[in-house]
Design a protein around this motif. Structure first.
Motif, PDB file in Angstrom:
ATOM      1  N   LEU A 114       1.644  17.470   5.791  1.00 30.79           N
ATOM      2  CA  LEU A 114       1.663  17.580   4.529  1.00 30.79           C
ATOM      3  C   LEU A 114       0.582  16.243   3.938  1.00 30.79           C
ATOM      4  O   LEU A 114       0.033  16.616   2.739  1.00 30.79           O
ATOM      5  CB  LEU A 114       3.032  17.089   4.202  1.00 30.79           C
ATOM      6  N   GLY A 115       0.449  15.234   4.533  1.00 31.67           N
ATOM      7  CA  GLY A 115      -0.365  14.268   3.978  1.00 31.67           C
ATOM      8  C   GLY A 115      -0.312  12.838   4.875  1.00 31.67           C
ATOM      9  O   GLY A 115       0.438  12.779   6.229  1.00 31.67           O
ATOM     10  N   TYR A 116      -0.522  11.653   4.452  1.00 28.92           N
ATOM     11  CA  TYR A 116      -0.662  10.654   5.300  1.00 28.92           C
ATOM     12  C   TYR A 116      -0.367   9.338   4.590  1.00 28.92           C
ATOM     13  O   TYR A 116      -0.305   9.049   3.183  1.00 28.92           O
ATOM     14  CB  TYR A 116      -2.403  10.441   5.520  1.00 28.92           C
ATOM     15  N   HIS A 117       0.200   8.305   5.174  1.00 26.06           N
ATOM     16  CA  HIS A 117       0.608   7.027   4.705  1.00 26.06           C
ATOM     17  C   HIS A 117      -0.428   5.988   5.432  1.00 26.06           C
ATOM     18  O   HIS A 117      -0.478   6.249   6.604  1.00 26.06           O
ATOM     19  CB  HIS A 117       2.088   6.471   4.998  1.00 26.06           C
ATOM     20  N   TRP A 118      -0.909   4.981   4.651  1.00 25.97           N
ATOM     21  CA  TRP A 118      -1.964   4.194   5.041  1.00 25.97           C
ATOM     22  C   TRP A 118      -1.647   2.900   4.609  1.00 25.97           C
ATOM     23  O   TRP A 118      -1.166   2.658   3.467  1.00 25.97           O
ATOM     24  CB  TRP A 118      -3.219   4.575   4.957  1.00 25.97           C
ATOM     25  N   VAL A 119      -2.139   1.930   5.156  1.00 26.34           N
ATOM     26  CA  VAL A 119      -1.806   0.581   5.040  1.00 26.34           C
ATOM     27  C   VAL A 119      -3.187  -0.327   5.472  1.00 26.34           C
ATOM     28  O   VAL A 119      -3.647   0.001   6.853  1.00 26.34           O
ATOM     29  CB  VAL A 119      -0.666  -0.079   5.835  1.00 26.34           C
ATOM     30  N   LEU A 120      -3.625  -1.167   4.680  1.00 22.25           N
ATOM     31  CA  LEU A 120      -4.506  -2.161   5.327  1.00 22.25           C
ATOM     32  C   LEU A 120      -3.969  -3.729   5.323  1.00 22.25           C
ATOM     33  O   LEU A 120      -3.492  -4.068   4.220  1.00 22.25           O
ATOM     34  CB  LEU A 120      -5.801  -2.123   4.295  1.00 22.25           C
ATOM     35  N   ASP A 121      -4.005  -4.278   6.424  1.00 14.61           N
ATOM     36  CA  ASP A 121      -3.189  -5.364   6.591  1.00 14.61           C
ATOM     37  C   ASP A 121      -3.787  -6.345   7.656  1.00 14.61           C
ATOM     38  O   ASP A 121      -5.066  -6.104   8.223  1.00 14.61           O
ATOM     39  CB  ASP A 121      -1.711  -5.328   6.625  1.00 14.61           C
ATOM     40  N   LYS A 122      -3.361  -7.301   7.985  1.00 14.95           N
ATOM     41  CA  LYS A 122      -3.845  -8.195   9.029  1.00 14.95           C
ATOM     42  C   LYS A 122      -3.181  -8.067  10.122  1.00 14.95           C
ATOM     43  O   LYS A 122      -3.215  -8.912  11.238  1.00 14.95           O
ATOM     44  CB  LYS A 122      -3.671  -9.748   8.616  1.00 14.95           C
ATOM     45  N   HIS A 123      -2.295  -7.167  10.532  1.00 10.41           N
ATOM     46  CA  HIS A 123      -1.750  -6.865  11.825  1.00 10.41           C
ATOM     47  C   HIS A 123      -2.247  -5.783  12.567  1.00 10.41           C
ATOM     48  O   HIS A 123      -2.172  -4.422  11.940  1.00 10.41           O
ATOM     49  CB  HIS A 123      -0.180  -6.711  11.357  1.00 10.41           C
TER      50      HIS A 123
ATOM     51  N   THR B 214      -8.092  12.903   3.788  1.00  7.33           N
ATOM     52  CA  THR B 214      -8.405  12.377   5.112  1.00  7.33           C
ATOM     53  C   THR B 214      -9.526  11.215   4.704  1.00  7.33           C
ATOM     54  O   THR B 214      -9.937  10.879   5.681  1.00  7.33           O
ATOM     55  CB  THR B 214      -8.821  13.591   6.092  1.00  7.33           C
ATOM     56  N   THR B 215      -9.476  10.654   3.532  1.00  2.02           N
ATOM     57  CA  THR B 215     -10.393   9.587   3.559  1.00  2.02           C
ATOM     58  C   THR B 215      -9.423   8.289   2.632  1.00  2.02           C
ATOM     59  O   THR B 215      -8.434   8.808   1.771  1.00  2.02           O
ATOM     60  CB  THR B 215     -11.424   9.878   2.603  1.00  2.02           C
ATOM     61  N   ALA B 216      -9.843   7.225   2.663  1.00  2.00           N
ATOM     62  CA  ALA B 216      -9.472   6.088   1.810  1.00  2.00           C
ATOM     63  C   ALA B 216     -10.409   5.303   1.577  1.00  2.00           C
ATOM     64  O   ALA B 216     -11.216   4.903   2.391  1.00  2.00           O
ATOM     65  CB  ALA B 216      -8.326   5.569   2.501  1.00  2.00           C
ATOM     66  N   ASN B 217     -10.652   4.663   0.355  1.00  2.00           N
ATOM     67  CA  ASN B 217     -11.504   3.461   0.181  1.00  2.00           C
ATOM     68  C   ASN B 217     -10.639   2.329  -0.452  1.00  2.00           C
ATOM     69  O   ASN B 217      -9.637   2.415  -1.090  1.00  2.00           O
ATOM     70  CB  ASN B 217     -12.379   3.906  -1.039  1.00  2.00           C
ATOM     71  N   VAL B 218     -11.007   1.039  -0.092  1.00  2.00           N
ATOM     72  CA  VAL B 218     -10.730  -0.291  -0.413  1.00  2.00           C
ATOM     73  C   VAL B 218     -11.718  -1.001  -0.670  1.00  2.00           C
ATOM     74  O   VAL B 218     -12.801  -1.066  -0.136  1.00  2.00           O
ATOM     75  CB  VAL B 218      -9.751  -0.839   0.822  1.00  2.00           C
ATOM     76  N   SER B 219     -11.344  -1.696  -1.964  1.00  2.00           N
ATOM     77  CA  SER B 219     -12.545  -2.721  -2.260  1.00  2.00           C
ATOM     78  C   SER B 219     -11.972  -4.134  -2.523  1.00  2.00           C
ATOM     79  O   SER B 219     -10.822  -4.412  -2.432  1.00  2.00           O
ATOM     80  CB  SER B 219     -13.028  -2.206  -3.723  1.00  2.00           C
ATOM     81  N   GLY B 220     -12.926  -5.001  -2.562  1.00  2.00           N
ATOM     82  CA  GLY B 220     -12.582  -6.370  -2.788  1.00  2.00           C
ATOM     83  C   GLY B 220     -11.935  -7.272  -1.644  1.00  2.00           C
ATOM     84  O   GLY B 220     -11.190  -7.966  -1.728  1.00  2.00           O
ATOM     85  N   LEU B 221     -12.391  -6.870  -0.304  1.00  2.00           N
ATOM     86  CA  LEU B 221     -11.737  -7.359   0.658  1.00  2.00           C
ATOM     87  C   LEU B 221     -12.217  -8.919   0.801  1.00  2.00           C
ATOM     88  O   LEU B 221     -13.364  -9.209   0.618  1.00  2.00           O
ATOM     89  CB  LEU B 221     -12.250  -6.642   2.135  1.00  2.00           C
ATOM     90  N   GLU B 222     -11.359  -9.665   1.138  1.00  2.00           N
ATOM     91  CA  GLU B 222     -11.413 -10.874   1.263  1.00  2.00           C
ATOM     92  C   GLU B 222     -12.124 -11.091   2.870  1.00  2.00           C
ATOM     93  O   GLU B 222     -11.827 -10.556   3.805  1.00  2.00           O
ATOM     94  CB  GLU B 222     -10.091 -11.861   1.220  1.00  2.00           C
ATOM     95  N   ASP B 223     -12.475 -12.487   2.952  1.00  2.00           N
ATOM     96  CA  ASP B 223     -13.029 -12.891   4.451  1.00  2.00           C
ATOM     97  C   ASP B 223     -11.738 -12.796   5.548  1.00  2.00           C
ATOM     98  O   ASP B 223     -10.646 -13.238   5.060  1.00  2.00           O
ATOM     99  CB  ASP B 223     -13.652 -14.159   4.345  1.00  2.00           C
TER     100      ASP B 223
END
Length: 169
Positions: free
Chosen positions: A42-51, A67-76
């Motif tokens: 049906l779809g997807y759950h996504w997360v961007l984290d430090k783990h 089936t794609t995702a974009n994230v902007s402004g990532l810190e070091d």
């Protein structure tokens, strides 16, 4: 009847393809495969984290039918993108696809060693010191290094210090 959760999608980072290389790119683009599932995805759950091993779910992830995702402004830092599938029978993936990326606006520090003074905790009689360093993997070429020798462990050399394009001093 489908009571089995979908398997993990295979995920990749299109903008940061080498997970061991540091990149100056602060925007990231991800894509993933559609895993096989009896009830169809049906779809997807996504997360961007430090783990490294997060498993996204309806409670902690952003939902997408793409089936794609974009994230902007990532810190070091070191980041992990995770994606898990949900199927049309209401099953949520218990396993996620993961990809690592490393972001640094400036190159990370090199690994420094000394063949003349190999153990930092010991005293040596020789006043001649030789130092070598190894360049870390980075998205841009590193053309020079600034260096200094002092008694302060947290000193960060800058443009006021000597510069070398060699990997030794």
């Amino acid at each position: 009847i489908d009571s089995s959760p979908p398997p993990a999608p295979a995920v990749r980072c299109n903008t940061h393809p080498n997970p061991e290389s540091w990149s100056m790119e602060r925007n990231a683009s991800f894509s993933w495969t559609v895993p096989p599932d009896a009830a169809k995805v049906l779809g997807y759950h996504w997360v961007l984290d430090k783990h490294a091993l997060t498993v996204p779910s309806p409670d902690n992830g952003q939902f997408s039918t793409a089936t794609t995702a974009n994230v902007s402004g990532l810190e070091d830092g070191v980041w992990y993108f995770h994606v898990a599938a949900s199927d049309k029978a209401g099953n949520h993936g218990r396993e996620a696809g993961h990809v690592r990326l490393q972001v640094a606006h400036t190159p990370p520090p090199p690994k420094v060693s000394s063949p003349t003074h190999p153990r930092s905790g010991e005293a040596y009689g020789s006043r001649l010191a030789v130092f070598h360093w190894a360049s870390p993997a980075f998205s841009e070429p590193i053309v020079a290094w600034h260096y200094c020798l002092d008694q302060h462990p947290d000193t960060v050399p800058d443009a006021r210090n000597p510069r070398s394009s060699d990997l030794r001093a």
